[in-house]
Design a protein around this motif. Structure first.
Motif, PDB file in Angstrom:
ATOM      1  N   ALA A  35      40.104  -8.347  29.134  1.00  0.00           N
ATOM      2  CA  ALA A  35      38.996  -9.312  29.124  1.00  0.00           C
ATOM      3  C   ALA A  35      37.721  -8.652  28.623  1.00  0.00           C
ATOM      4  CB  ALA A  35      38.796  -9.891  30.523  1.00  0.00           C
ATOM      5  N   ALA A  36      37.468  -7.428  29.080  1.00  0.00           N
ATOM      6  CA  ALA A  36      36.279  -6.705  28.622  1.00  0.00           C
ATOM      7  C   ALA A  36      36.358  -6.424  27.125  1.00  0.00           C
ATOM      8  CB  ALA A  36      36.129  -5.401  29.403  1.00  0.00           C
ATOM      9  N   THR A  37      37.550  -6.089  26.626  1.00  0.00           N
ATOM     10  CA  THR A  37      37.724  -5.840  25.201  1.00  0.00           C
ATOM     11  C   THR A  37      37.415  -7.094  24.385  1.00  0.00           C
ATOM     12  OG1 THR A  37      39.388  -4.120  25.566  1.00  0.00           O
ATOM     13  CG2 THR A  37      39.384  -5.191  23.415  1.00  0.00           C
ATOM     14  N   LEU A  38      37.856  -8.242  24.872  1.00  0.00           N
ATOM     15  CA  LEU A  38      37.585  -9.495  24.170  1.00  0.00           C
ATOM     16  C   LEU A  38      36.089  -9.773  24.095  1.00  0.00           C
ATOM     17  CD1 LEU A  38      40.422 -11.664  25.748  1.00  0.00           C
ATOM     18  CD2 LEU A  38      40.260 -11.001  23.344  1.00  0.00           C
ATOM     19  N   VAL A  39      35.382  -9.559  25.197  1.00  0.00           N
ATOM     20  CA  VAL A  39      33.935  -9.788  25.197  1.00  0.00           C
ATOM     21  C   VAL A  39      33.240  -8.778  24.287  1.00  0.00           C
ATOM     22  CG1 VAL A  39      31.850  -9.852  26.621  1.00  0.00           C
ATOM     23  CG2 VAL A  39      33.985 -10.819  27.494  1.00  0.00           C
ATOM     24  N   ALA A  42      33.586  -9.997  20.836  1.00  0.00           N
ATOM     25  CA  ALA A  42      32.672 -11.114  20.590  1.00  0.00           C
ATOM     26  C   ALA A  42      31.253 -10.612  20.343  1.00  0.00           C
ATOM     27  CB  ALA A  42      32.695 -12.084  21.770  1.00  0.00           C
ATOM     28  N   ILE A  43      30.840  -9.601  21.095  1.00  0.00           N
ATOM     29  CA  ILE A  43      29.510  -9.014  20.891  1.00  0.00           C
ATOM     30  C   ILE A  43      29.406  -8.406  19.492  1.00  0.00           C
ATOM     31  CG2 ILE A  43      27.965  -7.145  21.625  1.00  0.00           C
ATOM     32  CD1 ILE A  43      28.994  -7.639  24.492  1.00  0.00           C
ATOM     33  N   GLU A  44      30.440  -7.692  19.078  1.00  0.00           N
ATOM     34  CA  GLU A  44      30.409  -7.057  17.762  1.00  0.00           C
ATOM     35  C   GLU A  44      30.428  -8.109  16.649  1.00  0.00           C
ATOM     36  OE1 GLU A  44      29.929  -4.207  15.000  1.00  0.00           O
ATOM     37  OE2 GLU A  44      29.750  -4.048  17.187  1.00  0.00           O
ATOM     38  N   THR A  45      31.191  -9.182  16.837  1.00  0.00           N
ATOM     39  CA  THR A  45      31.182 -10.266  15.863  1.00  0.00           C
ATOM     40  C   THR A  45      29.787 -10.842  15.737  1.00  0.00           C
ATOM     41  OG1 THR A  45      33.482 -10.856  16.301  1.00  0.00           O
ATOM     42  CG2 THR A  45      32.100 -12.544  15.301  1.00  0.00           C
ATOM     43  N   ARG A  46      29.159 -11.090  16.872  1.00  0.00           N
ATOM     44  CA  ARG A  46      27.804 -11.650  16.868  1.00  0.00           C
ATOM     45  C   ARG A  46      26.810 -10.698  16.228  1.00  0.00           C
ATOM     46  NH1 ARG A  46      25.650 -16.804  17.683  1.00  0.00           N
ATOM     47  NH2 ARG A  46      23.421 -16.547  18.047  1.00  0.00           N
ATOM     48  N   LEU A 137      27.427 -10.689  30.589  1.00  0.00           N
ATOM     49  CA  LEU A 137      28.766 -10.909  31.132  1.00  0.00           C
ATOM     50  C   LEU A 137      29.535  -9.599  31.235  1.00  0.00           C
ATOM     51  CD1 LEU A 137      29.900 -14.144  29.249  1.00  0.00           C
ATOM     52  CD2 LEU A 137      29.189 -13.960  31.630  1.00  0.00           C
ATOM     53  N   LEU A 138      29.427  -8.795  30.183  1.00  0.00           N
ATOM     54  CA  LEU A 138      30.151  -7.531  30.151  1.00  0.00           C
ATOM     55  C   LEU A 138      29.619  -6.546  31.180  1.00  0.00           C
ATOM     56  CD1 LEU A 138      32.357  -5.941  28.613  1.00  0.00           C
ATOM     57  CD2 LEU A 138      30.556  -5.134  27.084  1.00  0.00           C
ATOM     58  N   ASP A 139      28.302  -6.498  31.352  1.00  0.00           N
ATOM     59  CA  ASP A 139      27.679  -5.496  32.210  1.00  0.00           C
ATOM     60  C   ASP A 139      27.609  -5.898  33.676  1.00  0.00           C
ATOM     61  OD1 ASP A 139      27.299  -3.984  29.955  1.00  0.00           O
ATOM     62  OD2 ASP A 139      25.227  -4.645  29.639  1.00  0.00           O
ATOM     63  N   GLU A 140      27.476  -7.200  33.944  1.00  0.00           N
ATOM     64  CA  GLU A 140      27.147  -7.630  35.300  1.00  0.00           C
ATOM     65  C   GLU A 140      28.213  -8.485  35.976  1.00  0.00           C
ATOM     66  OE1 GLU A 140      23.420  -9.650  34.974  1.00  0.00           O
ATOM     67  OE2 GLU A 140      22.515  -8.043  33.753  1.00  0.00           O
ATOM     68  N   TYR A 141      29.068  -9.129  35.210  1.00  0.00           N
ATOM     69  CA  TYR A 141      30.027 -10.060  35.796  1.00  0.00           C
ATOM     70  C   TYR A 141      31.379  -9.394  36.036  1.00  0.00           C
ATOM     71  CZ  TYR A 141      27.146 -14.265  35.233  1.00  0.00           C
ATOM     72  OH  TYR A 141      26.175 -15.217  35.348  1.00  0.00           O
ATOM     73  N   ARG A 142      32.132 -10.007  36.905  1.00  0.00           N
ATOM     74  CA  ARG A 142      33.516  -9.590  37.117  1.00  0.00           C
ATOM     75  C   ARG A 142      34.399 -10.392  36.167  1.00  0.00           C
ATOM     76  NH1 ARG A 142      33.549 -11.445  43.062  1.00  0.00           N
ATOM     77  NH2 ARG A 142      31.816 -12.686  42.238  1.00  0.00           N
ATOM     78  N   LEU A 143      35.181  -9.705  35.335  1.00  0.00           N
ATOM     79  CA  LEU A 143      35.956 -10.354  34.295  1.00  0.00           C
ATOM     80  C   LEU A 143      37.438 -10.366  34.629  1.00  0.00           C
ATOM     81  CD1 LEU A 143      34.279  -8.758  31.139  1.00  0.00           C
ATOM     82  CD2 LEU A 143      33.649 -10.865  32.314  1.00  0.00           C
ATOM     83  N   TYR A 207      35.670 -14.633  18.797  1.00  0.00           N
ATOM     84  CA  TYR A 207      34.352 -15.172  19.110  1.00  0.00           C
ATOM     85  C   TYR A 207      34.575 -16.404  19.984  1.00  0.00           C
ATOM     86  CZ  TYR A 207      29.490 -16.495  18.378  1.00  0.00           C
ATOM     87  OH  TYR A 207      28.183 -16.800  18.575  1.00  0.00           O
ATOM     88  N   PRO A 208      33.685 -16.671  20.943  1.00  0.00           N
ATOM     89  CA  PRO A 208      33.894 -17.822  21.828  1.00  0.00           C
ATOM     90  C   PRO A 208      33.961 -19.137  21.071  1.00  0.00           C
ATOM     91  CG  PRO A 208      32.262 -16.355  22.759  1.00  0.00           C
ATOM     92  CD  PRO A 208      32.548 -15.851  21.372  1.00  0.00           C
ATOM     93  N   ILE A 209      34.986 -19.915  21.371  1.00  0.00           N
ATOM     94  CA  ILE A 209      35.160 -21.225  20.748  1.00  0.00           C
ATOM     95  C   ILE A 209      34.983 -22.331  21.775  1.00  0.00           C
ATOM     96  CG2 ILE A 209      37.647 -21.424  21.124  1.00  0.00           C
ATOM     97  CD1 ILE A 209      37.842 -22.459  18.218  1.00  0.00           C
ATOM     98  N   GLY A 210      34.839 -21.946  23.031  1.00  0.00           N
ATOM     99  CA  GLY A 210      34.615 -22.911  24.098  1.00  0.00           C
ATOM    100  C   GLY A 210      34.131 -22.210  25.348  1.00  0.00           C
ATOM    101  N   GLU A 211      33.501 -22.990  26.229  1.00  0.00           N
ATOM    102  CA  GLU A 211      32.943 -22.414  27.449  1.00  0.00           C
ATOM    103  C   GLU A 211      32.805 -23.511  28.506  1.00  0.00           C
ATOM    104  OE1 GLU A 211      28.840 -20.136  28.920  1.00  0.00           O
ATOM    105  OE2 GLU A 211      29.230 -20.502  26.792  1.00  0.00           O
TER     106      GLU A 211
END
Length: 384
Positions: A35-39, A42-46, A137-143, A207-211
């Motif tokens: 999950a962390a890798t996916l986020v 997404a950060i790198e894509t952005r 999300l990556l730094d503070e949330y539980r994924l 990259y996120p496609i939904g939320e």
């Protein structure tokens, strides 16, 4: 503009990475690690994104009401976006509403009132709100990772996130891209509340496609905000006129914010519009001068000039140099530093800054990124 209302926002999208995921033959990462890798993807894509287009549907549900709208979205992070509302039950965003933003100004057209709200923002710093949300999300949330699903016919990874245990207060901000939805809560509401955020990350783009953001009470959803993309496209290019707007002939334009007396492409062009010499700072090679804004106010505020520099190869990698005729910093709340035997004042935080005085002028060097050498840049300016 009240950004705490339910307003059009940006979600997210990213670069595909070659990683195995739980359940595959290699089965190396844990759910949390993947999950962390996916986020991170997404950060790198952005970080490298030039543009994004999609049709976005957003719905908000509360115990008392539900609204939904569909809109065409075009974005060129960090500053530019165009949003046109196609379908809507949201009274704040009727069908035909248009919002267009670039680095210098924002237009908001409401077809029901016939008013265009034109905001000038010569001092606006173009942070990338969507990337900051992902980084939080990556730094503070539980994924957690919950497998794959299909969104708009595309394979997407399901990332479940939970806020820090102590992150629930009297109100909960549900952030969808750069929009904040505020849910007022009484003290009695806090006990037993469960706040969850689910993000669907497209497998191809990473990259996120939904939320979906939800506030649940004993398993029952009390509030939710959901966003999905259709026809998502990244880095396919946009027309240069996409982020400018011509109000309808019959519309009434209401102007807000200080209108610049000039926006120039070079120091040479700006030099004739100001009553003082402009600095020529030594900035890192990756940065390019984007524009120079000049604002003249009442005599007691004088003329303010801002030289904006950014890295064209990275989103929201920006620094700026300001020249003012009036002091606008409080030395008592800043750290005193020495730069080439000259007293200056340093501010740390979301934006790092150095301030100093020279004769009748005040100078500032600020940056959004911690790696920008703002003290060295300040030293290159000195006292012109």
């Amino acid at each position: 503009m009240d950004r705490r209302r339910v307003l059009a926002a940006g979600a997210t999208l990213a670069l595909a990475g070659c990683v195995s995921y739980p359940g595959s033959e290699t089965d190396e990462p844990t759910d949390e690690e993947f999950a962390a890798t996916l986020v991170e993807d997404a950060i790198e894509t952005r970080r490298r994104m030039t543009d994004l287009t999609a049709r976005r549907t957003m719905s908000v549900e509360t115990p008392d009401w539900t609204v939904e709208r569909t809109e065409d979205v075009v974005r060129a992070p960090p500053a530019k976006q165009r949003i046109e509302v196609l379908e809507s039950t949201d009274p704040n965003a009727p069908v035909g509403s248009v919002t267009v933003t670039n680095r210098e100004r924002t237009w908001e057209y409401n077809p029901e009132t016939g008013i265009v709200d034109l905001q000038h923002h010569p001092y606006k710093v173009d942070t990338d709100g969507t990337r900051r949300v992902l980084e939080a999300l990556l730094d503070e949330y539980r994924l957690g990772y919950d497998g794959t699903t299909t969104v708009d016919g595309r394979e997407a990874h399901v990332v479940e996130t939970r806020p820090p245990v102590d992150d629930i207060g009297r109100s909960i901000d549900l952030v969808v891209g750069d929009t904040t939805y505020v849910i007022p809560l009484s003290t009695a509401d806090l006990e037993g509340l469960d706040v969850a955020r689910t993000i669907w990350i497209d497998d191809e783009y990473r990259y996120p496609i939904g939320e979906r953001n939800a506030v649940e009470d004993d398993g029952e959803t009390r509030y939710s905000v959901s966003v999905t993309y259709e026809g998502l496209s990244i880095d396919d290019g946009t027309d240069s006129e996409t982020f400018t707007y011509q109000p309808p002939r019959e519309a009434r334009v209401v102007t807000d914010g200080p209108e610049p007396d000039g926006i120039f492409e070079s120091r040479t062009e700006a030099a004739d519009a100001v009553p003082y010499e402009l600095p020529d700072p030594d900035v890192p090679n990756a940065y390019r001068l984007d524009r120079v804004t000049v604002v003249e106010k009442a005599e007691r505020f004088g003329t303010t000039t801002t030289l904006w520099y950014n890295d064209p190869n990275a989103v929201a990698r920006e620094l700026f140099v300001v020249v003012r005729q009036v002091r606008r910093f409080n030395s008592n709340v800043l750290e005193e530093v020495e730069i080439d035997d000259r007293t200056a004042y340093y501010r740390d935080g979301r934006i790092q800054s150095v301030f100093w005085e020279c004769d009748d002028l005040n100078y500032e060097v600020s940056s959004l990124t911690v790696d920008a050498p703002i003290r060295e840049i300040a030293a290159s300016i000195g006292c012109p």
